[in-house]
Design a protein around this motif. Structure first.
Motif, PDB file in Angstrom:
ATOM      1  N   GLN A 147      -1.166  -0.352  10.395  1.00  7.97           N
ATOM      2  CA  GLN A 147      -2.558   0.068  10.245  1.00  7.97           C
ATOM      3  C   GLN A 147      -2.721   1.579  10.339  1.00  7.97           C
ATOM      4  OE1 GLN A 147      -5.242  -2.133   9.922  1.00  7.97           O
ATOM      5  NE2 GLN A 147      -3.720  -3.736   9.668  1.00  7.97           N
ATOM      6  N   ARG A 207      -0.804   2.972   5.927  1.00  6.38           N
ATOM      7  CA  ARG A 207      -1.687   2.596   4.804  1.00  6.38           C
ATOM      8  C   ARG A 207      -1.260   3.312   3.526  1.00  6.38           C
ATOM      9  NH1 ARG A 207      -7.429   3.362   7.784  1.00  6.38           N
ATOM     10  NH2 ARG A 207      -6.716   2.507   9.750  1.00  6.38           N
ATOM     11  N   LYS A 226       1.811   1.651   2.182  1.00  8.06           N
ATOM     12  CA  LYS A 226       1.522   0.361   1.542  1.00  8.06           C
ATOM     13  C   LYS A 226       0.843   0.553   0.183  1.00  8.06           C
ATOM     14  CE  LYS A 226       2.012  -3.011   4.818  1.00  8.06           C
ATOM     15  NZ  LYS A 226       1.655  -4.338   5.255  1.00  8.06           N
ATOM     16  N   THR A 227       0.055   1.614   0.072  1.00  4.68           N
ATOM     17  CA  THR A 227      -0.605   1.870  -1.205  1.00  4.68           C
ATOM     18  C   THR A 227       0.412   2.314  -2.261  1.00  4.68           C
ATOM     19  OG1 THR A 227      -2.369   2.746   0.161  1.00  4.68           O
ATOM     20  CG2 THR A 227      -2.621   3.013  -2.215  1.00  4.68           C
TER      21      THR A 227
END
Ligand SMILES: Nc1nc2c(ncn2[C@@H]2O[C@H](COP(=O)(O)OP(=O)(O)OP(=O)(O)O)[C@@H](O)[C@H]2O)c(=O)[nH]1
Ligand SMILES: [Mg+2]
Lengths: 729, 75
Positions: free
Chosen positions: A592, A597, A600-601
């Motif tokens: 998180q 993030r 992960k993008t």
């Protein structure tokens, strides 16, 4: 402050003397073209201070390449930033005095006071070359001092002579030029526009008439037509006098030198074959030469790989101890504890652990440079390079780039052809620099060695060092054939005598490079590490922990067939379950986090190469500097709770990584195809801000940008190809 | 006319002259390859090119293409 410039042919010991006089540590090496920039230091003599200027070596003032241009500019003092020196300290090699003094005679025309240091006095003695110093003094008209810079012999006397010469300003007796040369200079001057006629010194006119050097005209706003007219007028006059303008200066000066200097030299010719030639009978042998080259490289990388192991384990153990110690001090401040142990010690330590490899690599690089093998390697490789429009001259900068691309890019200044130089500059970052070494060693140590053994591991490391060159060369071939069409170059290279490197020099170089590496780890990597830790630590909202706990309790409840509340209570009491929960929370926090993030993008971009989001984060983070991937992976796994008690070692942690979801769930992330894709990506990618900056500075920002875009795209495509093909096998 | 390129391993010869319009002539002369100087053909590189010459006790490497533009007199 008085300025003293060191001038001489390449590889005569200028930088060695510079270091003697100033106490600085300029790079020296036994091949022509080590120094390519003007470097300044200070010498104390008596109660005074002088500025000493180390210059690149050159055979002549007729500059062909950028490094030679530096010398001419420094001596003419035409540049705004560079003032003319007050004294030229000319360094001649005693074993080749006549040719060396050619440059001294050329320089005499500039009217700068001069002192001649006859260096390599020890080598001359060994070769039974006797030089009559008094006779030489007489012939040249300036003080002459025999020295051995490498052994610091004769330096005190040299300093005294220089100090005296700064007062008496002795000038080297100029060569007597025939009538026609004087007439030519007058003719050239007469053809110049009135305004600059007075500014053009004889020296400037000499350079313009003899080698069509236009730098003076350009600087003083003389139009190209007028400049050509002046040059042509001068050359016509030479021609009329029966001289060939192209080589008149060379022929005339050599004749003078022979007349004046030859009587001062006595060479005992009874000794014929030199030691260097017998070494070369193997190292540049028709058949064995190339094998010897590959064999040497193989030994280098095999040793880098295998010798470092015990030292790495030692550093790793030290890192663990520091983490425990610091962690126990900071136990009351969890965030600080995490920053110190998971962030700083883990991130910096993960890079620091590769210090032994760096030291061993530089041990070998110094051997290559100091023995005199470098020039032989260029001799062996010239033909291969000529197919791409390059020459053996390009090989020296490329081999230097195995240490670091930055000095490699600088070293291309010895290349005459501008296109060949730019191509070599763009090739330099493809060579596997020492910053890539940790990445390879980590991957090979964790995945290749356990499956295939140490011999294959060493061979893989060896092979990785050629990936960049092999991938880039076809592009160079095509670019040369269809776009650049580089004209065939003259490749002349002087091969220095072999010498045994001095232990002190080798140790010093290793120490300096080690210091550089540690300093880098302690500053740049340290700073980046903190940023990365922060991006992986924040935002740390309580909700994440709560929802993970709730999910975990629910899962446990259904598994054990108990109520949710009971499961929660169990989590408090059962140590093993509590541990498992903690790790899940840690992992969720990292996922998180800001960087989580982002990873992960971006991950889909690298999915075809088999990278998970954590590797993706590592790749993104390592754009400023490659080593950062190691610190980043260290921090991710450490923060993410992947590191348990027994296996603090990053290699083991990586080996235990499994896909959490998707079709590959449960399978290891780091398979051989993935590891190969990572290594190939790092071999090809332009992940070094400093190199892009140097490329831009030496060419223009367009090439810097091109290098970045081209290499990064190429690396991405290659990683995908490697992974996809590897997965099929 | 024999050129530097025609020498065989170990052979010595004296440099006679440079072919006209050879732009590198000046640089080669500055490196000691003056007309009248004796040179020895040391060896060719493993791939046939370049070649190594000995001039005044120094070893120089030179491409065959350039060596073919320098004529020599056999000794
Ligand atoms: N035997 C001997 N070797 C020397 C002496 N001085 C320098 N050398 C060696 O000669 C080599 C060249 O020295 P450098 O100081 O790098 O030469 P340079 O003139 O600065 O060379 P460039 O920068 O390439 O022009 C090194 O390997 C030195 O160790 C000397 O007096 N005697
Ligand atoms: Mg130097």
């Amino acid at each position: 402050m008085v300025r003293i410039a060191l001038l001489g042919n390449p590889n005569t010991g200028k930088s060695t003397l510079f270091n003697c006089l100033t106490g600085l540590r300029q790079k020296v090496g036994n091949y022509p073209g080590v120094t390519v920039q003007r470097k300044v230091g200070r010498m104390i003599y008596g109660k005074n201070i002088a500025e000493i200027i180390d210059l690149p070596g050159t055979y002549s003032l007729a500059a062909d390449s950028p490094d030679e241009r530096v010398v001419v500019d420094a001596l003419l003092g035409e540049m705004e930033t560079v003032e003319r020196p007050d004294l030229v300290l000319f360094i001649a090699d005693a074993t080749n005095l006549q040719r060396n003094l050619f440059l001294a005679y050329q320089t005499a025309q500039l009217g700068i006071p001069m002192v001649v240091a006859v260096n390599h006095w020890d080598s001359a003695r060994k070769k039974n070359i006797r030089i009559d110093i008094a006779g030489l003094k007489q012939a040249l008209g300036v003080p002459v001092v025999p020295i051995s810079a490498a052994r610091a012999e004769g330096i005190t006397e040299l300093k005294e002579v220089v100090a005296a010469a700064l007062v008496s300003k002795p000038h080297l007796i100029e060569a007597k030029w025939p009538e026609s040369v004087e007439k030519a200079l007058d003719a050239a001057r007469a053809a110049l526009p009135e305004s600059v006629r007075g500014l053009a010194s004889r020296a400037v006119l000499h350079r313009s008439v003899f080698d069509e050097d236009r730098s003076f005209f350009v600087r003083h706003g003389v139009s190209p037509q007028q400049a050509s007219a002046a040059i042509d007028a001068g050359r016509q006059m030479l021609f009329k006098g029966g001289l060939n303008p192209g080589n008149a200066e060379t022929v005339l000066l050599y004749r003078e030198i022979k007349e004046r200097i030859a009587p001062c030299i006595e060479i005992d010719t009874t000794r014929s074959s030199s030691g260097s030639e017998s070494i070369d009978s193997i190292l540049t042998h028709k058949v064995w030469g190339l094998f010897a080259f590959l064999g040497l490289m193989y030994v280098v990388f095999q040793s880098v790989y295998s010798w470092a192991g015990p030292f790495m384990d030692l550093i790793d153990a030290g890192k663990g101890m520091i983490q425990d110690q610091v962690g126990s001090w900071l136990v009351q401040w969890p965030m600080l504890q995490s920053l110190a142990t998971d962030g700083i010690v883990e991130g910096v330590g993960a890079v620091f652990i590769f210090l032994p490899q760096i030291l061993i690599l530089f041990f070998f690089i110094t051997l290559l440079e100091d023995t005199g093998y470098m020039a032989r390697a260029a001799f062996l490789m010239d033909k291969l390079f000529s197919w791409c429009g390059l020459s053996g001259k390009s090989f020296v900068p490329l081999l230097s780039s195995y240490a670091c691309a930055i000095p490699g890019v600088m070293a291309t200044r010895t290349i005459q052809d501008p296109k060949a130089r730019i191509i070599t500059i763009l090739l330099a970052p493809f060579m596997s620099c020492s910053a890539r070494l940790p990445v390879y060693v980590l991957m090979i140590g964790a995945f290749i060695e356990p499956s295939y053994g140490a011999a294959v591991a060493g061979a893989t490391l060896f092979a990785m060092h050629f990936v960049g060159l092999l991938v880039a060369m076809p592009f160079v071939y095509v670019a040369n054939k269809y776009i650049l069409k580089i004209p065939p170059q003259t490749f002349v290279l002087e091969m220095p005598s072999y010498q045994v490197p001095k232990v002190r020099d080798v140790l010093l170089r290793m120490y300096n490079q080690g210091k550089e590496f540690v300093k880098n780890a302690g500053t740049v990597i340290f700073a980046i590490t903190i940023v990365i830790w922060a991006l992986l630590y924040f935002p740390r909202s309580e909700e994440v922990a709560e929802s993970v706990t709730a999910d975990f309790a629910a899962a446990q409840a259904s598994e054990l067939g108990v109520e949710q509340a009971e499961a929660l209570a169990l989590l408090e009491s059962d140590e093993e379950l509590a541990d498992a929960l903690d790790r899940r929370i840690a992992s969720a926090y990292v996922e998180q986090s800001y960087l989580g993030r982002i990873g992960k993008t971006v991950q889909p971009v690298f999915a075809w190469a088999g990278f998970d989001w954590k590797i993706t984060v590592g790749v993104i983070a390592s754009f400023p500097a490659r080593e950062v991937i190691i610190s980043t992976l260290g921090i991710i796994y450490s923060l993410g709770g992947d590191v348990d008690e027994e296996s603090g070692d990053l290699r083991d942690v990586m080996a235990n990584q499994k896909w959490q979801e998707g079709e590959k769930a449960g399978q290891p992330i780091f398979t051989i195809p993935v590891v190969s894709a990572i290594m190939v990506f790092f071999a090809l990618c332009q992940q070094c801000g400093a190199t892009v900056a140097v490329i831009s500075q030496e060419t223009s920002w367009r090439y810097g940008l091109f290098s970045f875009v081209f290499m990064t795209t190429l690396a991405w495509i290659a990683a995908i190809v490697v992974y996809q093909v590897g997965s099929l096998l | 006319m024999k050129t530097l390129n025609d020498l065989t391993q170990g052979q010595s010869a004296r440099i006679a002259c440079y072919m006209p319009k050879f732009s590198a002539a000046r640089r080669l002369m500055e490196l000691g390859l003056m007309p009248g100087t004796t040179v020895r053909f040391v060896k060719a590189a493993p791939l046939g090119d370049p070649i190594a010459l000995e001039v005044d006790g120094r070893h120089l490497s030179l491409r065959r293409e350039d060596a073919a533009k320098i004529t020599v007199q056999a000794l």
